[in-house]
Design an enzyme around this catalytic site. Structure first.
Site, mmCIF file in Angstrom:
data_model
loop_
_atom_site.group_PDB
_atom_site.id
_atom_site.type_symbol
_atom_site.label_atom_id
_atom_site.label_comp_id
_atom_site.label_asym_id
_atom_site.label_seq_id
_atom_site.Cartn_x
_atom_site.Cartn_y
_atom_site.Cartn_z
ATOM 1 N N CYS A 399 -47.147 -28.634 24.336
ATOM 2 C CA CYS A 399 -47.981 -28.113 23.253
ATOM 3 C C CYS A 399 -47.565 -26.690 22.866
ATOM 4 C CB CYS A 399 -49.452 -28.231 23.627
ATOM 5 S SG CYS A 399 -50.494 -28.306 22.174
ATOM 6 N N HIS A 542 -49.924 -33.584 24.889
ATOM 7 C CA HIS A 542 -50.155 -33.217 26.295
ATOM 8 C C HIS A 542 -49.872 -34.424 27.190
ATOM 9 C CE1 HIS A 542 -52.184 -29.272 25.891
ATOM 10 N NE2 HIS A 542 -52.454 -29.725 24.679
ATOM 11 N N GLU A 544 -49.653 -34.625 30.256
ATOM 12 C CA GLU A 544 -50.339 -34.581 31.559
ATOM 13 C C GLU A 544 -51.637 -35.389 31.588
ATOM 14 O OE1 GLU A 544 -50.148 -32.147 29.375
ATOM 15 O OE2 GLU A 544 -51.826 -30.744 29.439
HETATM 16 N N1 GLN Z 1 -52.321 -22.801 20.227
HETATM 17 C C1 GLN Z 1 -51.544 -23.918 19.806
HETATM 18 C C2 GLN Z 1 -52.205 -24.682 18.677
HETATM 19 O O1 GLN Z 1 -53.367 -24.546 18.438
HETATM 20 C C3 GLN Z 1 -51.248 -24.852 20.971
HETATM 21 C C4 GLN Z 1 -52.453 -25.485 21.557
HETATM 22 C C5 GLN Z 1 -52.227 -26.046 22.931
HETATM 23 O O2 GLN Z 1 -51.280 -25.711 23.618
HETATM 24 N N2 GLN Z 1 -53.121 -26.906 23.377
HETATM 25 O O3 GLN Z 1 -51.565 -25.455 18.011
#
Ligand code: GLN
Length: 568
Positions: A399, A542, A544
């Site tokens: 992410c 994600h 995970e």
């Molecule tokens: N801050 C980034 C976004 O909002 C990544 C978010 C995250 O890593 N969950 O896109």
């Protein structure tokens, strides 16, 4: 009998309800106890589901800083929940969702909305009984949706505090309505004060009294502590807490949470719970689970994985809960490869102050840069990524980790020194990561809660890439395209995206877009080809969240495989 109950009985006969409450202190392990009991009951042949009730007023966990409450776990259907839902998914091997989770905020919101819509037909709407009734309504809806024969319901917080009384009242009401179908476990803590050196039962006696004052007699007491409970204290608890000595379950600290079901099995916990619920075991066993636990406890060659993040400390405490699912996913993958995971927590801010520290990363076999928000530690992460890219160290970006890998590439490979994500520099010269149009409108209205790109989305994985090699031949693949591409689905939680205006330039410079959302052409996985780097893979989603101890996540497995080669 209320209408929800009669619907239930009509649908499947007899669902059974197990409430899990906590005594003495928070963090006593109710989530693990709930999940472990779930594993055992499943192994006895029952359809089980688990619910978490969080007593805070937030509608979901998404608006809470993770240092306050641990990781925000995301379900397939896009709910932002407490990390216990993640434990239930990992233990039960099931995808859960919105219906498995409630907070005080959610319960109030439904009752107030129903009242506004004249749903109470002119009645005076009161805290009791209408709120506990809404709680029960949600429990029954979950049982029905999951077709569960047994539902475990973990009540967050500790008995005796104001926050969870409405939930205890719901448990009391249900027991009063269906005495044979409801039991309660009190998970309590037995301290061993250093200057006394013996395990004390008094706090648990008080916790039990408080539960009794709420009208609930615990059926079982799960005695958590650094050591197993002895016969003397078991008897004491039985007498003072009004339970049978056999119904006090010893739950000493264990090296790995996955061991708890094995310990409970030894104490015949499932049999005793089933007996109280008037159910007979249907056979089956815990063989696969036990094999996984045995592997996790064996000493294999180590694989050293660093997790580079920023939410590690508050005061003097290290908070690994913030990255719980990432940590678990690394373990699952390492065990599957018969390796002993050695995890290192690295605070990214250190790299901003001291460049030499980066070299220490060379001692690791692989590095994960997990998700995150905001500007703190960002330059440290970008420097880390550059180091990993230039030194061929296996890397999995998640992410924010993926977004910053794109920023690093733009700055140092494309030669765009001002490149950034508009999350940090809204008017950056080169917005390689940018906010989506629909998100802009939400941010303009301060509509932050539950509005990110959330939950499971499909991703088309390009044949011949690291990602395709990782996912090939796994249960993750839902479709194989004629050209060898694969379709997978993973969970998201972000507002910003890779800006496709930079795609061609990145590709020309050697970045591979190995995963793309088929509907909207969004970049979901980027990587460097295997000729230039052993494993440089980063995902906008994600990975995970869907990793399970019995079914490790492919991109994590890919990382460990690459890390093994480095460590060899
Ligand atoms: N801050 C980034 C976004 O909002 C990544 C978010 C995250 O890593 N969950 O896109």
């Amino acid at each position: 009998m209320n209408r929800f109950l009669s619907q239930q009985l009509g649908a499947y006969g007899m669902p059974k309800y197990i409430f899990v409450a906590g005594g003495v202190l928070s963090g006593v392990g109710k989530g693990t106890v709930t999940a472990s009991l779930g594993v055992l009951l499943q192994a006895k042949g029952f359809r089980v589901t688990a619910m978490k009730i969080d007593p805070y007023v937030n509608v979901d966990a998404g608006t809470m800083n993770p240092t306050e409450h641990g990781e925000v776990f995301v379900t397939d259907d896009g709910d932002e929940t407490d990390l216990d839902i993640g434990s239930y998914e990992r233990f039960l091997g099931q995808d859960l969702g919105k219906i498995n989770y409630m907070t005080t905020g959610r319960v109030y919101l439904s009752v107030i909305e129903r009242e506004r819509n004249l749903g109470y037909k002119g009645k005076c709407v009161e805290v009791v009984p209408h709120l506990p009734e809404e709680v029960l309504h949600r429990i029954h809806a979950c049982v029905e949706a999951r077709r569960a024969e047994i539902v475990l319901i973990e009540i967050g917080g500790t008995v005796g505090e104001y926050q969870n009384v409405l939930f205890l009242e719901a448990a009391r009401l249900l027991k009063q309505q269906r005495p044979d179908d409801v039991i309660t476990l009190l998970v309590s803590y037995l301290p061993i004060p250093g200057h006394i050196g013996e395990m004390k039962t008094k706090p648990t006696q008080h916790a039990t009294r408080q539960l009794q004052a709420a009208g609930i007699q615990p059926d079982f007491i799960v005695a958590r502590g650094s050591q197993a409970l002895d016969a003397v204290r078991r008897k004491k608890l039985a007498v003072f807490c009004n339970v049978q000595a056999d119904d006090v379950i010893a739950a000493p600290d264990v090296a790995s949470i996955y061991h708890v079901p094995v310990n409970f099995e030894r104490e015949h916990v499932a049999e005793r719970v089933l007996e109280k619920l008037g159910l007979a075991p249907r056979g089956k066993d815990l063989r696969q689970w036990r094999a996984m636990v045995r592997t996790s406890e064996r000493q294999y060659a180590p694989v050293r994985i660093a997790i580079v993040g920023k939410y590690f400390s508050t005061g003097d405490f290290v908070l690994s809960d913030v990255y719980l699912s990432v940590i678990e996913a690394v373990k699952h993958a390492a065990w599957a490869r018969k390796r002993t995971p050695v995890l290192e927590w690295v605070n990214t801010e250190e790299y901003e102050q001291d460049n030499k520290k980066l070299k220490q990363l060379g001692q690791c076999d692989g590095v994960v840069i997990p998700g995150g928000f905001g500007s703190r530690g960002v330059e440290g992460k970008i420097r880390t990524i550059q180091y990993l890219r230039e030194h061929g160290i296996p890397f999995l970006g998640i992410c924010y980790g993926m977004q910053l890998a794109c920023v690093e590439f733009a700055r140092n490979v494309l030669g765009l020194p001002g490149a950034h994500t508009t999350e940090i520099v809204p008017d950056t010269a080169d917005p390689i990561i940018d906010v989506m149009e629909e998100q802009k409108a939400r941010l303009a209205k301060d509509a932050y809660g539950g509005t990110m790109r959330l939950g499971a989305y499909d991703c088309r994985v390009r044949a011949g890439t690291h990602a395709a090699r990782a996912y090939a031949d796994t249960s993750w693949v839902s479709k194989r395209y004629a050209n060898g591409d694969l379709r997978i689905s993973e969970r998201h939680r972000h507002r910003y995206e890779f800006n496709n205006a930079y795609r061609e330039r990145c590709e020309a410079a050697g970045m591979v877009f190995s995963g793309v959302n088929p509907e909207r052409d969004l970049a979901e996985i980027i990587e460097l080809p295997k000729q230039t780097h052993p494993y440089f893979v980063a995902a906008q989603f994600h990975p995970e969240f869907k990793s399970r101890p019995l079914d490790p996540q492919p991109l994590f497995l890919g990382l460990i495989k690459a890390a093994e080669k480095r460590g060899a």
